[in-house]
Scaffold this motif. Structure first.
Motif, short mmCIF file in Angstrom:
data_model
loop_
_atom_site.label_atom_id
_atom_site.label_comp_id
_atom_site.label_asym_id
_atom_site.label_seq_id
_atom_site.Cartn_x
_atom_site.Cartn_y
_atom_site.Cartn_z
N LEU A 125 0.82 -1.21 0.00
CA LEU A 125 0.00 0.00 0.00
C LEU A 125 0.86 1.26 0.00
O LEU A 125 0.55 2.24 -0.70
N ARG A 126 1.95 1.25 0.75
CA ARG A 126 2.85 2.40 0.75
C ARG A 126 3.47 2.62 -0.63
O ARG A 126 3.64 3.76 -1.07
N ASP A 127 3.79 1.52 -1.32
CA ASP A 127 4.32 1.64 -2.68
C ASP A 127 3.30 2.26 -3.63
O ASP A 127 3.64 3.09 -4.49
N LEU A 128 2.04 1.88 -3.47
CA LEU A 128 0.98 2.45 -4.31
C LEU A 128 0.81 3.94 -4.04
O LEU A 128 0.68 4.75 -4.97
N ALA A 129 0.81 4.32 -2.77
CA ALA A 129 0.71 5.74 -2.40
C ALA A 129 1.89 6.52 -2.97
O ALA A 129 1.71 7.64 -3.49
N ALA A 130 3.07 5.95 -2.89
CA ALA A 130 4.27 6.62 -3.42
C ALA A 130 4.18 6.78 -4.93
O ALA A 130 4.59 7.82 -5.48
N TRP A 131 3.65 5.77 -5.61
CA TRP A 131 3.49 5.86 -7.07
C TRP A 131 2.55 7.01 -7.42
O TRP A 131 2.85 7.82 -8.31
N MET A 132 1.42 7.12 -6.73
CA MET A 132 0.48 8.22 -6.99
C MET A 132 1.13 9.57 -6.67
O MET A 132 0.96 10.54 -7.41
N ALA A 133 1.86 9.64 -5.55
CA ALA A 133 2.52 10.89 -5.17
C ALA A 133 3.55 11.32 -6.22
O ALA A 133 3.66 12.51 -6.55
N ALA A 134 4.28 10.35 -6.74
CA ALA A 134 5.28 10.67 -7.77
C ALA A 134 4.60 11.18 -9.04
O ALA A 134 5.09 12.13 -9.67
N ARG A 135 3.48 10.58 -9.42
CA ARG A 135 2.75 11.06 -10.60
C ARG A 135 2.21 12.47 -10.33
O ARG A 135 2.24 13.33 -11.20
#
Length: 181
Positions: free
Chosen positions: A66-76
């Motif tokens: 879940l943290r990886d998914l949040a980080a992916w959205m934050a990076a986008r």
């Protein structure tokens, strides 16, 4: 330029396995131009192996994912790119982690009868999530709370209808067509 982040939209299509998350999210991406990602592709091999074996994931398995998914959205978001992501997001706590990524996340909860979803799961080919895990997912599912930004859609509708309802109800911009299409 003031240095402010460009406005972005981040939509998570959520629900139990077999609800149609990938189909609907891909449709949203096609209609709107939001960048699509499939959360299943972010799972580490150990999580995939557990699910293939019919073993439900526990919270310890899910937090890093879940943290990886949040980080992916934050990076986008930092790139000025809007996203649409599939993720079961079954518990409020999981959605809270996703909301730690970009400044604002909207959820589309695909919900429906267990019988319909189970039947869809049994027809799928080449997916590691067995229909036997549907009951464990439904048991932990926490519907969106009133303070969570999102909508609930009935999965019995056609994928095109679910995409159209999402775009309309969330007020997502439609991709500008080229060549009169």
């Amino acid at each position: 330029m003031t240095g402010e982040q460009p406005p972005t939209r981040h939509v998570v299509v959520m629900g139990v396995s077999g609800a149609g998350k990938t189909t609907v999210a891909r449709g949203i991406a096609e209609v709107t131009g939001l960048r699509f990602a499939e959360a299943d592709e972010f799972h580490p091999p150990a999580n995939v192996a557990r699910m293939r074996a019919g073993i439900p994931l526990d919270d310890a398995d899910r937090w890093p994912w879940l943290r990886d998914l949040a980080a992916w959205m934050a990076a986008r978001h930092a790139e000025g790119v809007s996203t649409v992501l599939t993720c079961s997001a079954l518990k409020r706590a999981y959605r809270d982690v996703l909301r730690q990524g970009p400044p604002h996340v909207e959820f589309v909860h695909l919900d429906g009868a267990a019988e319909l979803i189970r039947e869809r799961m049994t027809r799928r080919a080449d997916h590691y999530m067995p229909a036997s895990l549907l009951d464990s997912q439904r048991a932990i599912l926490e519907p969106l709370d009133a303070d969570e930004s999102g909508i609930v859609l009935e999965v019995a509708g056609s994928p095109d209808d679910l995409v159209a309802a999402t775009v309309t109800r969330l007020g997502l911009p439609r991709r500008v067509s080229v060549g009169g299409r």
